[in-house]
Design a protein around this motif. Structure first.
Motif, mmCIF file in Angstrom:
data_model
loop_
_atom_site.group_PDB
_atom_site.id
_atom_site.type_symbol
_atom_site.label_atom_id
_atom_site.label_comp_id
_atom_site.label_asym_id
_atom_site.label_seq_id
_atom_site.Cartn_x
_atom_site.Cartn_y
_atom_site.Cartn_z
ATOM 1 N N GLY A 295 8.166 -3.545 10.526
ATOM 2 C CA GLY A 295 8.826 -2.253 10.707
ATOM 3 C C GLY A 295 9.085 -1.536 9.395
ATOM 4 N N ARG A 296 9.518 -2.263 8.381
ATOM 5 C CA ARG A 296 9.787 -1.649 7.078
ATOM 6 C C ARG A 296 8.511 -1.061 6.485
ATOM 7 N N ASP A 297 7.419 -1.823 6.566
ATOM 8 C CA ASP A 297 6.140 -1.340 6.036
ATOM 9 C C ASP A 297 5.662 -0.093 6.799
ATOM 10 N N LEU A 298 5.805 -0.125 8.126
ATOM 11 C CA LEU A 298 5.362 1.011 8.938
ATOM 12 C C LEU A 298 6.188 2.256 8.610
ATOM 13 N N PHE A 299 7.476 2.074 8.411
ATOM 14 C CA PHE A 299 8.316 3.214 8.033
ATOM 15 C C PHE A 299 7.892 3.764 6.670
ATOM 16 N N GLY A 300 7.670 2.876 5.704
ATOM 17 C CA GLY A 300 7.275 3.322 4.370
ATOM 18 C C GLY A 300 5.971 4.084 4.378
ATOM 19 N N CYS A 301 4.971 3.560 5.100
ATOM 20 C CA CYS A 301 3.665 4.234 5.175
ATOM 21 C C CYS A 301 3.788 5.583 5.875
ATOM 22 N N SER A 302 4.524 5.609 6.983
ATOM 23 C CA SER A 302 4.638 6.845 7.774
ATOM 24 C C SER A 302 5.423 7.911 7.031
ATOM 25 N N ALA A 303 6.550 7.527 6.435
ATOM 26 C CA ALA A 303 7.394 8.510 5.757
ATOM 27 C C ALA A 303 6.691 9.085 4.535
ATOM 28 N N SER A 304 6.006 8.236 3.767
ATOM 29 C CA SER A 304 5.286 8.725 2.587
ATOM 30 C C SER A 304 4.189 9.699 2.993
ATOM 31 N N TRP A 305 3.439 9.356 4.042
ATOM 32 C CA TRP A 305 2.353 10.224 4.508
ATOM 33 C C TRP A 305 2.905 11.544 5.029
ATOM 34 N N PHE A 306 4.016 11.468 5.755
ATOM 35 C CA PHE A 306 4.647 12.683 6.272
ATOM 36 C C PHE A 306 5.014 13.624 5.130
ATOM 37 N N LEU A 307 5.645 13.096 4.096
ATOM 38 C CA LEU A 307 6.149 13.932 3.010
ATOM 39 C C LEU A 307 5.011 14.529 2.188
ATOM 40 N N VAL A 308 3.976 13.740 1.900
ATOM 41 C CA VAL A 308 2.883 14.297 1.087
ATOM 42 C C VAL A 308 2.101 15.345 1.868
ATOM 43 N N ARG A 370 -1.586 0.605 -6.202
ATOM 44 C CA ARG A 370 -1.320 1.708 -5.269
ATOM 45 C C ARG A 370 0.074 2.301 -5.476
ATOM 46 N N ARG A 371 1.056 1.429 -5.597
ATOM 47 C CA ARG A 371 2.450 1.872 -5.638
ATOM 48 C C ARG A 371 2.734 2.737 -6.867
ATOM 49 N N LYS A 372 2.251 2.311 -8.025
ATOM 50 C CA LYS A 372 2.498 3.072 -9.256
ATOM 51 C C LYS A 372 1.816 4.434 -9.211
ATOM 52 N N ILE A 373 0.592 4.473 -8.697
ATOM 53 C CA ILE A 373 -0.117 5.752 -8.602
ATOM 54 C C ILE A 373 0.603 6.690 -7.648
ATOM 55 N N GLN A 374 1.096 6.156 -6.534
ATOM 56 C CA GLN A 374 1.794 7.003 -5.562
ATOM 57 C C GLN A 374 3.083 7.556 -6.156
ATOM 58 N N MET A 375 3.842 6.725 -6.850
ATOM 59 C CA MET A 375 5.081 7.196 -7.467
ATOM 60 C C MET A 375 4.795 8.225 -8.554
ATOM 61 N N MET A 376 3.782 7.968 -9.384
ATOM 62 C CA MET A 376 3.425 8.914 -10.437
ATOM 63 C C MET A 376 3.026 10.260 -9.847
ATOM 64 N N PHE A 493 10.376 1.493 -0.267
ATOM 65 C CA PHE A 493 9.767 0.981 0.963
ATOM 66 C C PHE A 493 8.284 0.626 0.860
ATOM 67 N N THR A 494 7.602 0.973 -0.227
ATOM 68 C CA THR A 494 6.160 0.727 -0.297
ATOM 69 C C THR A 494 5.860 -0.495 -1.147
ATOM 70 N N PRO A 495 5.303 -1.556 -0.574
ATOM 71 C CA PRO A 495 4.935 -2.741 -1.363
ATOM 72 C C PRO A 495 3.587 -2.542 -2.051
ATOM 73 N N GLU A 496 3.320 -3.345 -3.062
ATOM 74 C CA GLU A 496 2.028 -3.312 -3.733
ATOM 75 C C GLU A 496 1.045 -4.212 -2.976
ATOM 76 N N THR A 497 -0.145 -3.707 -2.696
ATOM 77 C CA THR A 497 -1.154 -4.475 -1.953
ATOM 78 C C THR A 497 -2.350 -4.838 -2.817
ATOM 79 N N ASN A 498 -2.303 -4.514 -4.086
ATOM 80 C CA ASN A 498 -3.444 -4.684 -4.976
ATOM 81 C C ASN A 498 -3.692 -6.161 -5.302
ATOM 82 N N GLY A 499 -4.970 -6.547 -5.323
ATOM 83 C CA GLY A 499 -5.348 -7.861 -5.820
ATOM 84 C C GLY A 499 -5.187 -9.003 -4.842
ATOM 85 N N ARG A 500 -4.811 -8.739 -3.609
ATOM 86 C CA ARG A 500 -4.643 -9.792 -2.614
ATOM 87 C C ARG A 500 -5.570 -9.543 -1.422
#
Length: 507
Positions: A295-308, A370-376, A493-500
């Protein structure tokens, strides 16, 4: 232990099939962007054709700013209806991608796009009401097809890619949107240029009837790139992760990957007695366990996409409002020149900021994360919007120059070298295989609700208000505030998914 076939996918060297998959999936995103972003110049054509004022006694048209202007509610509906269809398409096709397989519905979403793009061009009739209603209907269906393409393309590319370059591959698929925006502008300029050279209409005389063919042709040409990849979509195998982890058919997954990857069957074949290392999750979508785990991941993905999307679509679909000083008076340009001016500005933004932004992400996504690029991206966009918004009424309104255009272009660059691209990537990497397409579709659908708010809301606020710079100032400052909110959501709310691997991210 990990399945051999999935480990082989994660560690496979980059090879021809990866690039083939990028092209096949990317052409859908190319057509998506073409169909969505060809509408600003087409709105200018429709205004010239269907919203002309009556003749004056001098047999010339009135020069006031109301002439040739599409009614506010009409252009809002034409913009919003395609985005509404996109919301529905993402939800429906995203769920179907998990229920019956990615490949099985991949071609269906493409066919919906192709047929509805052709339908937009035909639009049945030539009276104003009939044309606009028909165009709105087919653009809604077009949006459904476009929406379906988002979760399927992202999921398929993420499940075919290796973990070292997975972000770059998904970003490369998404970057085709930039070329789609550019192509829509070029096609508009070429088609209108040909019609203009053939007829040389006087801007102060009645709009020629053949202009009604020009906008239809522009819309219909958008169906060609998508149609060209239909056969290759049908020839793609189902992804190994879906076949092995959702359908529980490891042997079939092995056979499919042996056909497309440059590996021997012995390297990826499992023992005959193999059983899956663990039972697939038994909890249903939106159950308490699903919400606890994802749920936390889904909220983070949805809210970020909504705002951008609030920011990106309000800026992109209505950039001609901001650059209006470069467009000149409508009655000083004929119908084709009017559309060419809008398309040219859109092409300049695509070449100078949108496309470079996408490809910076392709290059850096697996290096920075991903996370650093999105925040930047959110942070820089906020700073630029404040820089052009706060002094807009006192400075930029009367000095819209190269400096303003560079700053405004930076918002597109850092949207694409930032959250507009990463919000497409992260949902395809975070969720279990049996929910991956669905959760991507949900995130994207909520994002497109933001796009409706941005595009339609900005249109209602700015349409007919170009003489009131305070309205533009307020809107630009609001967009900056939305970007800061996106930065906060990403941080918390956005975790890093890189390298895994996808399975490690799932855990």
């Amino acid at each position: 232990m990990a399945l051999k076939v999935l480990s082989a996918l994660d560690t496979a060297r980059t090879q021809w099939y990866h690039f083939k998959a990028i092209i096949i999936a990317g052409m859908g995103l190319f057509s998506d962007a073409y169909d969505l972003f060809c509408i600003p110049p087409i709105l200018r054509l429709l205004g010239r054709i269907y919203y002309q004022k009556p003749h004056l006694p001098t047999d010339k048209y009135n020069n006031d700013d109301d002439n040739f202007v599409i009614r506010r509610h009409v252009d809002s509906v034409l913009l919003g209806v395609a985005l509404l269809g996109t919301v529905i398409g993402q939800l429906v096709f995203g769920r179907l991608g998990d229920r019956i397989g990615r490949r099985r519905v991949y071609g269906l979403s493409l066919m919906v796009m192709v047929l509805s793009a052709l339908g937009c061009g035909f639009s049945i009739c030539t009276s104003r009401s009939c044309v606009l209603v028909s165009l709105g209907f087919f653009r809604f269906l077009l949006g459904v097809g476009i929406g379906g393409d988002y979760p399927l393309s992202a999921t398929i590319m993420s499940e075919f890619a290796n973990k070292r370059t997975r972000g770059s591959f998904i970003a490369a698929v998404f970057s085709m949107q930039g070329f789609g925006i550019l192509a829509s502008s070029i096609v508009t300029m070429v088609v209108c240029g040909i019609f203009n050279a053939a007829s040389h209409p006087n801007p102060k005389e009645k709009t020629p009837t053949e202009a009604d063919v020009a906008w239809r042709l522009i819309l219909m040409l958008g169906a060609i790139p998508a149609a060209m990849t239909y056969y290759w979509r049908m020839m793609m195998p189902e992804t190994a992760r879906y076949t092995a982890l959702v359908e529980l058919n490891v042997q079939q997954a092995t056979k499919d990957m042996e056909k497309v990857l440059d590996v021997s069957l012995s390297q990826i074949a499992e023992d005959e007695s193999l059983t899956l290392p663990q039972d697939p999750p038994s909890y249903p979508l939106f159950s308490k366990q699903f919400l606890r785990l994802h749920g936390r991941d889904l909220f983070g993905c949805s809210a970020s996409w909504f705002l951008v999307d609030v920011v990106f679509y309000s800026s992109n679909l209505f950039q001609s409002q901001v650059y209006r000083k470069y467009l000149g008076k409508k009655y000083e340009s004929n119908v084709y020149e009017d559309a060419i001016h809008v398309a040219l500005l859109q092409a300049i933004v695509a070449i100078c900021s949108t496309i470079p932004g996408y490809w910076f992400t392709v290059y850096f996504i697996d290096r920075i994360g991903r996370r650093k690029i999105q925040m930047m991206g959110f942070l820089v966009m906020a700073l630029v919007y404040f820089a052009i918004g706060i002094p807009y009424a006192s400075h930029w309104q009367d000095h819209i120059n190269a400096g303003f255009m560079v700053l405004y272009g930076l918002t597109f660059f850092f949207a694409n070298f930032g959250p507009n691209t990463t919000t497409f990537i992260v949902p395809a990497e975070l969720f279990p295989a049996r929910f991956r397409s669905t959760c991507h579709g949900i995130s994207g659908a909520i994002g497109k609700v933001g796009a409706i708010i941005g595009a339609v809301g900005f249109g209602w606020a700015s349409h007919g208000q170009t003489e009131h710079p305070k309205a533009i100032k307020i809107l630009l400052v609001i967009l900056g505030g939305v970007c800061l909110l996106g930065l906060a959501v990403t941080y918390f709310f956005t975790p890093e998914t890189n390298g895994r691997s996808l399975e490690e991210n799932e855990e």
